[in-house]
Design a protein around this motif. Structure first.
Motif, short mmCIF file in Angstrom:
data_model
loop_
_atom_site.label_atom_id
_atom_site.label_comp_id
_atom_site.label_asym_id
_atom_site.label_seq_id
_atom_site.Cartn_x
_atom_site.Cartn_y
_atom_site.Cartn_z
N HIS A 13 8.25 -30.73 -30.26
CA HIS A 13 8.71 -30.56 -28.87
C HIS A 13 7.57 -30.12 -27.96
O HIS A 13 7.68 -29.12 -27.24
CB HIS A 13 9.87 -29.55 -28.79
CG HIS A 13 11.01 -29.86 -29.71
ND1 HIS A 13 11.77 -31.00 -29.58
CD2 HIS A 13 11.51 -29.18 -30.77
CE1 HIS A 13 12.70 -31.02 -30.52
NE2 HIS A 13 12.56 -29.93 -31.26
N PRO A 14 6.45 -30.84 -27.97
CA PRO A 14 5.28 -30.40 -27.20
C PRO A 14 5.52 -30.35 -25.70
O PRO A 14 4.85 -29.59 -24.99
CB PRO A 14 4.22 -31.44 -27.55
CG PRO A 14 5.00 -32.66 -27.94
CD PRO A 14 6.21 -32.14 -28.63
N GLU A 15 6.47 -31.13 -25.20
CA GLU A 15 6.71 -31.17 -23.76
C GLU A 15 7.78 -30.18 -23.30
O GLU A 15 8.14 -30.16 -22.12
CB GLU A 15 7.10 -32.59 -23.32
CG GLU A 15 6.02 -33.62 -23.59
CD GLU A 15 4.68 -33.19 -22.99
OE1 GLU A 15 4.66 -32.79 -21.82
OE2 GLU A 15 3.66 -33.26 -23.71
N ARG A 16 8.30 -29.36 -24.23
CA ARG A 16 9.27 -28.36 -23.82
C ARG A 16 8.62 -27.40 -22.83
O ARG A 16 7.57 -26.83 -23.10
CB ARG A 16 9.80 -27.60 -25.02
CG ARG A 16 10.83 -26.53 -24.67
CD ARG A 16 11.48 -25.95 -25.90
NE ARG A 16 12.33 -26.97 -26.54
CZ ARG A 16 12.89 -26.83 -27.75
NH1 ARG A 16 12.66 -25.73 -28.45
NH2 ARG A 16 13.64 -27.79 -28.25
N VAL A 17 9.24 -27.23 -21.69
CA VAL A 17 8.67 -26.37 -20.65
C VAL A 17 8.93 -24.92 -20.99
O VAL A 17 10.07 -24.48 -21.08
CB VAL A 17 9.24 -26.72 -19.26
CG1 VAL A 17 8.72 -25.74 -18.21
CG2 VAL A 17 8.87 -28.16 -18.88
N TYR A 18 7.85 -24.17 -21.20
CA TYR A 18 7.96 -22.75 -21.53
C TYR A 18 7.91 -21.88 -20.28
O TYR A 18 8.51 -20.81 -20.24
CB TYR A 18 6.84 -22.34 -22.50
CG TYR A 18 7.23 -22.47 -23.95
CD1 TYR A 18 8.03 -23.53 -24.39
CD2 TYR A 18 6.81 -21.55 -24.89
CE1 TYR A 18 8.38 -23.64 -25.72
CE2 TYR A 18 7.15 -21.66 -26.23
CZ TYR A 18 7.94 -22.70 -26.63
OH TYR A 18 8.31 -22.82 -27.95
N PHE A 19 7.15 -22.31 -19.27
CA PHE A 19 6.97 -21.52 -18.05
C PHE A 19 7.37 -22.40 -16.86
O PHE A 19 6.53 -23.06 -16.24
CB PHE A 19 5.51 -21.08 -17.91
CG PHE A 19 5.03 -20.20 -19.03
CD1 PHE A 19 5.17 -18.83 -18.96
CD2 PHE A 19 4.44 -20.76 -20.16
CE1 PHE A 19 4.73 -18.01 -20.00
CE2 PHE A 19 4.00 -19.96 -21.20
CZ PHE A 19 4.15 -18.58 -21.12
N PRO A 20 8.66 -22.40 -16.53
CA PRO A 20 9.14 -23.31 -15.48
C PRO A 20 8.44 -23.11 -14.14
O PRO A 20 8.25 -24.08 -13.39
CB PRO A 20 10.64 -22.98 -15.39
CG PRO A 20 10.99 -22.40 -16.72
CD PRO A 20 9.77 -21.66 -17.17
N ALA A 21 8.06 -21.89 -13.81
CA ALA A 21 7.48 -21.62 -12.49
C ALA A 21 6.16 -22.37 -12.28
O ALA A 21 5.80 -22.70 -11.14
CB ALA A 21 7.26 -20.12 -12.31
N ILE A 22 5.44 -22.64 -13.37
CA ILE A 22 4.16 -23.35 -13.23
C ILE A 22 4.16 -24.66 -14.01
O ILE A 22 3.14 -25.36 -14.04
CB ILE A 22 2.98 -22.47 -13.69
CG1 ILE A 22 3.09 -22.12 -15.17
CG2 ILE A 22 2.89 -21.21 -12.85
CD1 ILE A 22 1.84 -21.46 -15.73
N GLY A 23 5.27 -24.99 -14.65
CA GLY A 23 5.38 -26.25 -15.37
C GLY A 23 4.59 -26.31 -16.66
O GLY A 23 4.32 -27.39 -17.19
N ALA A 24 4.24 -25.17 -17.24
CA ALA A 24 3.44 -25.15 -18.47
C ALA A 24 4.34 -25.35 -19.68
O ALA A 24 5.41 -24.74 -19.80
CB ALA A 24 2.67 -23.84 -18.59
N THR A 25 3.87 -26.18 -20.61
CA THR A 25 4.66 -26.58 -21.76
C THR A 25 4.23 -25.85 -23.03
O THR A 25 3.22 -25.14 -23.06
CB THR A 25 4.51 -28.09 -22.00
OG1 THR A 25 3.15 -28.36 -22.35
CG2 THR A 25 4.90 -28.88 -20.75
N LYS A 26 4.96 -26.12 -24.09
CA LYS A 26 4.60 -25.58 -25.40
C LYS A 26 3.21 -26.07 -25.81
O LYS A 26 2.39 -25.29 -26.35
CB LYS A 26 5.64 -26.00 -26.42
CG LYS A 26 5.44 -25.44 -27.82
CD LYS A 26 6.56 -25.91 -28.74
CE LYS A 26 6.45 -25.33 -30.14
NZ LYS A 26 7.55 -25.81 -31.02
#
Length: 328
Positions: A24-37
């Motif tokens: 799941h590399p594209e799972r968004v971990y930090f929605p505020a900045i769009g940063a993914t796993k």
């Protein structure tokens, strides 16, 4: 729709000859900045030398976010299931609960990235190592601002901390906390247990308070502290108390990083500017600013003498080691 975004194929990372599979590399971990796993894994790879030095051979608690910051945080002491055989552990005991746990014990970067695969965002190591987990080799000075304490006050107190360390002949290694405070680490000889290291840390905190009484408090209970002051949190040296390591990302929307800095940067540093987006370039330029920490070992004996003096002079008992002073 969220699950559809998590349907990307796994990414395999080659980490010093080991393969770490990021699902799941594209799972968004930090929605505020769009940063993914995957962004998180690539960040840790970019600061590999630094994060491994910070964690090396220390029991490490993990702060995991299986669904990213939008979901719940899991405080994980035991190694998550499914670890490959090359991931190392160290057994620690929790006497208060009559339990043991095999915690992650980082010896190489692949272990860090495997922990990221297991949804770890933050790394919280002990201040002792597996050779003797009961004898710390790291004294941690946590400059913890109260809610109404401005960051300029944190800067002023950090300068006092530096002054006292210089007088002691101790080398301090500052870093941002990734939040509102600063941390300073001092490598110490592993000659004492947690109780003595905490006593030494309290004696140091009291000396800083004497020199900056308008800025600093060592008052134990949070409810009794002046909300505009900075608390020098000596209790971070108690057994099984941990704080985010150098180079650890923090589980906050901006994805800030607890970042090593130089002493001459304290006056101008803006902790919120140090994130998974900015720290890799800084690391590439400056390298690990804590690279020399293991060669600068200090004996806490002078601080224990200060502690003895304070106790003879009737300094108040700060409170029990196994109780959270920051509870309401």
């Amino acid at each position: 729709m969220a699950r559809a975004k998590d349907s990307s194929p796994p990414v395999e990372l080659d980490v010093d000859g080991r393969t770490v599979r990021i699902t799941h590399p594209e799972r968004v971990y930090f929605p505020a900045i769009g940063a993914t796993k995957l962004d998180l894994a690539q960040y840790y790879a970019s600061v590999g030398e630094g994060i491994v030095r910070a964690l090396r051979e220390r029991p490490c608690m993990l702060h995991r976010f299986p669904e990213g910051l939008a979901g719940d945080k899991v405080h994980q002491k035991r190694l998550p299931h499914g670890a490959p055989p090359w991931v190392e552990t160290v057994r620690v005991t929790f006497p208060r609960y009559h339990r043991t746990a095999d915690e992650l014990c980082v010896t190489e970067l692949a272990s860090v990235l495997w922990a990221v695969q297991m949804s770890t965002v933050e790394f919280h190591p002990w201040n002792s190592r597996r050779a003797d987990v009961e004898r710390p080799d790291e004294w941690r000075i946590d400059l913890d601002p109260m809610p109404d304490c401005p960051f300029d006050r944190v800067r002023r107190v950090a300068a006092v901390v530096h002054e006292v360390l210089d007088e002691l002949g101790a080398t301090g290694w500052p870093k941002t906390s990734g939040g509102n405070g600063l941390h300073v680490y001092v490598r110490i000889a592993p000659d004492h247990g947690f109780g003595d290291v905490r006593r030494a840390a309290l004696a140091f905190a009291r000396e800083v308070e004497r020199r900056a009484p308008d800025d600093v408090t060592t008052t134990w209970w949070r409810k009794d502290r002046d909300p505009s002051k900075l608390f020098v949190d000596y209790n971070q040296n108690a057994r099984d108390h941990t704080i985010a390591s150098a180079y650890s990302v923090r589980g906050v929307p901006e994805a800030t990083v607890s970042t090593p800095i130089r002493w001459d940067e304290v006056a101008d540093v803006e902790p919120r500017d140090l994130t998974i987006r900015t720290v890799p370039a800084r690391f590439a330029e400056l390298g690990d600013l804590h690279a020399g920490i293991d060669e600068a070992v200090f004996s806490i004996e002078p601080l224990l003498e200060w502690a003895d003096r304070d106790e003879r002079e009737g300094a108040p008992d700060p409170g029990p080691e196994d109780v959270d002073a920051d509870q309401p």
